[in-house]
Enzyme design. Structure first.
Site, PDB file in Angstrom:
ATOM      1  CD  GLU A 161       1.605   2.883  57.786  1.00 18.84           C
ATOM      2  OE1 GLU A 161       1.008   1.795  57.899  1.00 18.84           O
ATOM      3  OE2 GLU A 161       1.205   3.931  58.336  1.00 18.84           O
ATOM      4  CG  ASN A 203       3.394   8.916  54.682  1.00 22.69           C
ATOM      5  OD1 ASN A 203       3.994   9.872  55.167  1.00 22.69           O
ATOM      6  ND2 ASN A 203       2.250   8.483  55.179  1.00 22.69           N
ATOM      7  CG  HIS A 239       0.960   8.784  63.801  1.00 19.35           C
ATOM      8  ND1 HIS A 239      -0.112   9.651  63.817  1.00 19.35           N
ATOM      9  CD2 HIS A 239       0.992   8.247  62.557  1.00 19.35           C
ATOM     10  CE1 HIS A 239      -0.708   9.634  62.637  1.00 19.35           C
ATOM     11  NE2 HIS A 239      -0.057   8.798  61.852  1.00 19.35           N
ATOM     12  CD  GLU A 270      -0.096   9.576  58.176  1.00 17.74           C
ATOM     13  OE1 GLU A 270      -0.532   8.924  59.153  1.00 17.74           O
ATOM     14  OE2 GLU A 270       0.134   9.065  57.060  1.00 17.74           O
ATOM     15  CG  ASP A 272      -1.475  11.884  65.909  1.00 17.73           C
ATOM     16  OD1 ASP A 272      -0.447  11.218  66.156  1.00 17.73           O
ATOM     17  OD2 ASP A 272      -2.452  11.392  65.322  1.00 17.73           O
TER      18      ASP A 272
END
Length: 357
Positions: A161, A203, A239, A270, A272
């Protein structure tokens, strides 16, 4: 769901599955086999984030983790604040337990994460160290952590990030210490020195969508790679919220293929899909569509998308409600460990992909 990749065969399987479900003949996708086995046969790893405390305390969690997932990511245990609570002192126990669990169950490990502006130890303050001292601290941390797990980690999230949504560099402790983004290249070089065999990833979130951020990340990393910086892949966190739109399946594939065409592996790291609460059947089906669109994109990029990882399970252990008030139920497994439509549909997608290889 747009069945752009598998077309009629997947449609036939889905219709057959719904029919058998109505007849009470299918109560678990595991009748097709564990998802980890289906995924490996389909050419990818199927993973999840893992908490050491849940490993210790929840036997159902341990059982599903070992049976259904071929790859695991320590959720917090390899972040700097967890490993290095005091200068020069490391606490390895929780991270070591996760690594030992993975080895015992023949699972690959995604190391997460070496360089980030969040979840840093309280002692690591900019006014306590000179820029030269901070550079040495960062190098020592990367090489200590990567060196300890040399040969055990499949993919490392080396830098996490580092960009803002508008495509500019995030103003972090490391950006200031190095006088710019040069810390990113050095982090990858130091990680490669410590473990030449590990795959090294950048990432970030919101890379799944065409945006100034995605363009800037791709342009910058491609330049570093051309200069010889050992960046192997780009992690797309995934996400997602049902409150907002999501790219059409072909648009998603075309966008992610840009990273592959630039010479990088990709991984969905990651994933979701949170929903406005309360949960209901309509939201479950919308959630399932997003999960399967992302997974089908990974499967379509044969050999270039290495892994698809959900960010933990079941819903009761998800990070989402604590950060997004009014949203939740983000994983494909409910609080009581019952699979949701997303779990079944991902299993069917993997089954068809495995049969087609």
């Amino acid at each position: 769901m747009k069945l752009y990749r598998y077309g009629l065969p997947l449609l036939v399987v889905c219709v057959s599955w719904f029919a058998s479900l109505v007849l009470g003949q299918v109560d678990s996708v595991t009748q097709l086999g564990p998802l980890r086995s289906l995924a490996v046969r389909a050419g990818i790893e199927f993973g999840t984030a893992v908490s050491a405390s849940h490993l210790d305390e929840d036997s159902v969690y341990r059982t599903l983790l070992s049976r259904e997932f071929s790859s695991i990511t320590p959720e917090n245990e390899m972040k700097w604040e967890s490993l290095g609570p005091e200068p020069g002192r490391y606490v390895w126990e929780n991270a070591d337990r996760i690594v030992a669990f993975a080895r015992a169950h023949q699972q690959r490990i995604r190391g997460h994460t070496l360089v980030w502006h969040n979840q840093m130890p309280v002692w690591l303050k900019p006014d306590a160290f000179s820029p030269d001292e901070l550079r040495k601290i960062l190098q020592r941390h990367i090489q200590t952590v990567v060196g300890r797990y040399r040969g055990s980690i499949w993919q490392w999230d080396v830098v996490n990030e580092a960009f803002n949504e508008d495509g500019t560099f995030r103003d972090t402790l490391w950006y200031r210490a190095f006088g710019g983004p040069e810390y990113i290249a050095w982090a990858f070089r130091w990680a490669k020195e410590a473990d030449p065999q590990a795959l090294l990833f950048y990432n970030d979130y919101n890379l799944e969508f065409p945006s100034p951020k995605a363009d800037a990340v791709l342009s910058f990393l491609a330049r570093l790679k051309a200069e010889g910086v050992p960046i192997d892949g780009i992690g797309l966190q995934g996400h997602i919220s049902l409150r907002y739109g999501f790219p059409h399946a072909q648009e998603l594939l075309d966008h992610v293929r840009r990273f592959v065409d630039a010479g990088f592996y990709v991984a969905f790291t990651e994933v979701d899909v949170r929903m406005p609460l309360p949960r209901d059947n309509t939201k479950d089906l919308a959630q399932a569509q997003v999960y399967t669109q992302i997974l089908s994109t990974c499967l379509a990029l044969k050999g270039k998308c290495l892994s698809f990882s959900i960010w933990g399970f079941p819903d009761k252990y998800s990070w989402v409600p604590g950060f997004f008030p009014g949203e939740g139920a983000a994983t494909p497994i409910a609080d009581d460990y019952s699979p949701k439509p997303a779990w079944y549909q991902m299993g069917l997608l993997l089954y068809v992909a495995a049969k087609g290889r």
